[in-house]
Design a protein around this motif. Structure first.
Motif, short mmCIF file in Angstrom:
data_model
loop_
_atom_site.label_atom_id
_atom_site.label_comp_id
_atom_site.label_asym_id
_atom_site.label_seq_id
_atom_site.Cartn_x
_atom_site.Cartn_y
_atom_site.Cartn_z
N ILE A 80 0.96 -1.05 0.10
CA ILE A 80 0.11 -0.10 -0.09
C ILE A 80 1.00 1.22 -0.13
O ILE A 80 1.76 1.40 0.68
CB ILE A 80 -0.95 -0.14 1.15
N SER A 118 -5.65 -7.99 8.89
CA SER A 118 -5.69 -6.88 8.32
C SER A 118 -4.79 -6.00 8.80
O SER A 118 -4.71 -5.83 9.82
CB SER A 118 -7.01 -6.38 7.80
N GLU A 138 -4.36 -1.62 7.73
CA GLU A 138 -4.67 -0.62 6.70
C GLU A 138 -4.50 0.74 7.23
O GLU A 138 -4.58 0.86 8.37
CB GLU A 138 -6.19 -0.92 6.19
N ASP A 142 -5.76 4.20 8.26
CA ASP A 142 -7.21 5.02 8.60
C ASP A 142 -6.97 6.30 8.46
O ASP A 142 -6.37 7.15 8.86
CB ASP A 142 -7.27 4.76 10.30
#
Length: 195
Positions: free
Chosen positions: A57, A147, A149, A151
């Motif tokens: 990412i 997971s 990720e 925010d």
């Protein structure tokens, strides 16, 4: 003709006396142990995920932070669950994951860390001595990364939030954490939810 009749009677007596009565009283395990089949014939081994996995990412947030998260399977570290039904054994190896966090702001690197299972346990506060009634009991050994990720909280101008979820496979137990990283690279972990 008389000999054929005697041979027929002896053959019938022989075949009817070998009806497998002694085998009928044995358990399935005893029958399998008596067979010449390999033990691996009765095992099914699964790796989850089956192959190597990598995800990256790369994002720039509205507050000026540039965040890169790289997640990849740890092929040497997994959690194993074994189920036995009758004589068949199902062995599931849930692979752990490693992840790298790289954060910069205004071209300056403020955070650059790599995490494996052991380092993530320290970051999230998982340890061996949680009592059995604690919701975190066994998370240090059995939980795997589900997971991770970014925010994107628009109200925060001086922090980056990373949501991290760990779960114990083959159960409904999970824990959600938020990792706060400020402009100086200082971190704080908040346990958001546990089940």
């Amino acid at each position: 003709m008389k000999y054929y009749f005697i041979i027929l009677v002896v053959s019938i007596a022989f075949f009817t006396s070998c009806d497998g009565k002694e085998r009928a009283y044995k358990s399935n395990d005893e029958k399998i142990n008596d067979s010449n089949l390999s033990q691996s014939y009765f095992e099914q081994v699964n790796y989850i995920p089956e192959n190597s996995f990598k995800q990256e990412i790369d994002t720039i947030l509205g507050n000026g932070f540039h965040v890169k998260i790289k997640t990849y399977t740890d092929l040497n570290n997994n959690v194993t669950f074994t189920k036995t039904q009758d004589t068949f054994k199902n062995i599931d190896h849930y692979r752990n994951f490693k992840y790298d966090l790289f954060i910069e702001k205004d071209g300056k690197v403020i955070y650059n860390e790599s995490f494996d299972k052991e380092k993530a346990n320290k970051l999230l506060g998982y340890k061996n001595d949680f009592p059995e009634e604690s919701p975190y009991h066994n998370f240090n050994d059995l939980a795997v990364l589900k997971s991770i990720e970014v925010d994107d909280e628009p109200k925060l101008k001086d922090k980056v939030l990373i949501d991290i979820v760990y779960a114990i496979p083959e159960s409904n137990r999970y824990a959600v954490h938020t990792l706060f990283i400020n402009e100086d690279g200082k971190t704080n972990v908040v346990h958001v939810e546990i089940n």
